[in-house]
Design a protein around this motif. Structure first.
Motif, PDB file in Angstrom:
ATOM      1  N   LYS B   6      -0.266 -70.774  -4.641  1.00  0.00           N
ATOM      2  CA  LYS B   6      -1.485 -69.960  -4.514  1.00  0.00           C
ATOM      3  C   LYS B   6      -2.095 -70.100  -3.126  1.00  0.00           C
ATOM      4  O   LYS B   6      -2.536 -69.115  -2.529  1.00  0.00           O
ATOM      5  CB  LYS B   6      -2.524 -70.394  -5.555  1.00  0.00           C
ATOM      6  CG  LYS B   6      -2.279 -69.852  -6.952  1.00  0.00           C
ATOM      7  CD  LYS B   6      -3.439 -70.229  -7.853  1.00  0.00           C
ATOM      8  CE  LYS B   6      -3.174 -69.881  -9.295  1.00  0.00           C
ATOM      9  NZ  LYS B   6      -4.163 -70.499 -10.194  1.00  0.00           N
ATOM     10  N   GLN B 117      -4.095 -64.349 -11.764  1.00  0.00           N
ATOM     11  CA  GLN B 117      -4.116 -65.624 -11.036  1.00  0.00           C
ATOM     12  C   GLN B 117      -4.981 -65.549  -9.785  1.00  0.00           C
ATOM     13  O   GLN B 117      -5.629 -66.533  -9.425  1.00  0.00           O
ATOM     14  CB  GLN B 117      -2.678 -66.008 -10.633  1.00  0.00           C
ATOM     15  CG  GLN B 117      -1.763 -66.258 -11.817  1.00  0.00           C
ATOM     16  CD  GLN B 117      -2.123 -67.525 -12.592  1.00  0.00           C
ATOM     17  OE1 GLN B 117      -2.774 -68.422 -12.079  1.00  0.00           O
ATOM     18  NE2 GLN B 117      -1.729 -67.584 -13.858  1.00  0.00           N
ATOM     19  N   ILE B 133      -9.859 -67.171  -7.711  1.00  0.00           N
ATOM     20  CA  ILE B 133      -8.591 -67.824  -8.038  1.00  0.00           C
ATOM     21  C   ILE B 133      -8.771 -68.452  -9.414  1.00  0.00           C
ATOM     22  O   ILE B 133      -9.769 -69.153  -9.650  1.00  0.00           O
ATOM     23  CB  ILE B 133      -8.235 -68.932  -7.018  1.00  0.00           C
ATOM     24  CG1 ILE B 133      -8.366 -68.426  -5.582  1.00  0.00           C
ATOM     25  CG2 ILE B 133      -6.847 -69.501  -7.311  1.00  0.00           C
ATOM     26  CD1 ILE B 133      -7.217 -67.635  -5.045  1.00  0.00           C
TER      27      ILE B 133
END
Lengths: 264, 264
Positions: B6, B117, B133
């Motif tokens: 991420k 996500q 996030i």
């Protein structure tokens, strides 16, 4: 009103507005004292009152013989518009100020014998100062604005009072449908800015008070917009008005829809 | 999706959005090529297409095996949400982009097996980058946002699709009346920003496509807002949805009004 007189007033007015706005911005984290006026949708805060007191005091110091019509004052004993009259809205869009902390404005206008000579709308958060001076056009932060394009209703967005749409007003629904879309800001001052900068082609307002109208009318008319009652009659500045601000062609279309004489 | 994965994606995505926005801003004085999609209220411009091509190319270069669902692409052959799927809206609020040059956004979301996500909404003119996030909250321009207060409908402003009000939808009118007032921005992304920053307590949207929803859903849910279909069912991300985004208490009130089971 002489050119030099206007220039002197301009320096003072702009200064006062910036000072008032600094105070509002620096107080935005403090708790607000909020009261309802006519309903839970019609609010006044300590900041409206403080800002108005500040502006009224400044005007009275510099122009002790001139009258002031102000939103939060109880003694609005203005029965006529003879001589010089100041019309002020310390915080236009108080509901936005309370709920959003965005999209509210300080507005000041100077009228002489009923004619708008100077109009100021200051978007406090965006730091945009719109100044209209009769026969001298409009500036935003010193930059001269162009006259608005005469865009038709079908090609433009419109602002309509939320109340008119929520009540299912048939003419308002027709205006909405024939436009490219509806936008609602909730501040007459900022919706007038949207119109003068071409973001919308019309603003249909159910009922505006003198202090909602005065500054914006000077600014809008300097840029070629029509600013009338919804029945096409001139604004009556000492009372509340159903207002239609629009480009000439959108004004004609909307006026006909509102009168129910649409050719369609 | 791993934390490090991420973090890597975040740097790329943010960079791509800033690059795309620079291109949009630097082209704003150039003439636009505007086409109608389904109606004169549903537009697409060369800038939507150029921005989408740019973003799709960047994603494909870095993540060649991942699928992309994008507003202006003709081959949206995404039948499921298995694996990693990118969902992008190059310019959300195209009508605002064309008519106002304000209040439009670039939106990108990354979903994995149907779970959001990462979500990005970038207000191009205000230069506000909202990043959500999953399980890490939401930041605006690096600053962490607080969870939203659970404000009731009566105490808050609401955004409602202009179309619903213009059609005289009875439930929408009731929602409008019970709220403190209606505001309409005309961009699902920016109206979602209004909700997550507490400027409005609810956003009632007639019909949102996957790219209108994907990023905002990640952001809104991270801050405690409810993001559902209007009948309370979960969003179906591969089709259009009538959407209700709201604080928990406003969600309950509006859901009941929309179902016609208000206790009043």
């Amino acid at each position: 009103m002489e050119q030099q007189d206007k220039a002197n007033r301009h320096q003072l007015i702009q200064n006062w507005i910036y000072q008032a706005a600094d105070h509002i911005r620096s107080s935005m984290q403090d708790p607000l004292q909020v009261s309802e006026k006519t309903s839970r949708k019609d609010l006044v805060t300590n900041m409206d009152k403080e800002t108005e007191s500040f502006l009224v005091e400044k005007i009275q110091q510099s122009f002790p013989n001139e009258r002031i019509l102000a939103e939060e004052s109880s003694n609005q004993n203005t029965q006529d518009l003879n001589g010089v009259v100041w019309i002020i809205d310390p915080i236009d869009g108080t509901l936005n100020f309370v709920k959003q902390k965005h999209d509210f404005a300080i507005m000041i206008a100077v009228y002489e014998d009923g004619i708008g000579q100077m109009g100021y709308i200051y978007d406090v958060i965006k730091d945009e100062m719109y100044v209209g001076i009769k026969d001298q056009g409009v500036k935003c932060n010193q930059k001269q604005l162009s006259k608005v394009d005469d865009t038709s209703l079908a090609k433009g967005l419109v602002a309509i009072s939320g109340l008119l749409l929520a009540e299912g007003n048939e003419a308002a629904k027709q205006v909405a449908k024939r436009s490219s879309g509806v936008r609602i800001v909730g501040s007459a001052g900022i919706e007038t800015i949207y119109a003068v900068t071409g973001r919308i082609v019309a603003y249909v307002a159910a009922s505006l008070a003198p202090w909602d109208i005065a500054a914006g009318k000077v600014i809008a008319e300097e840029l070629g917009l029509m600013y009338t009652q919804q029945n096409g009659e001139p604004i009556q500045l000492l009372k509340k008005n159903p207002v239609l601000i629009a480009t000439p062609s959108a004004h004609k279309e909307i006026f006909e829809l509102l009168q129910g004489v649409s050719s369609k």
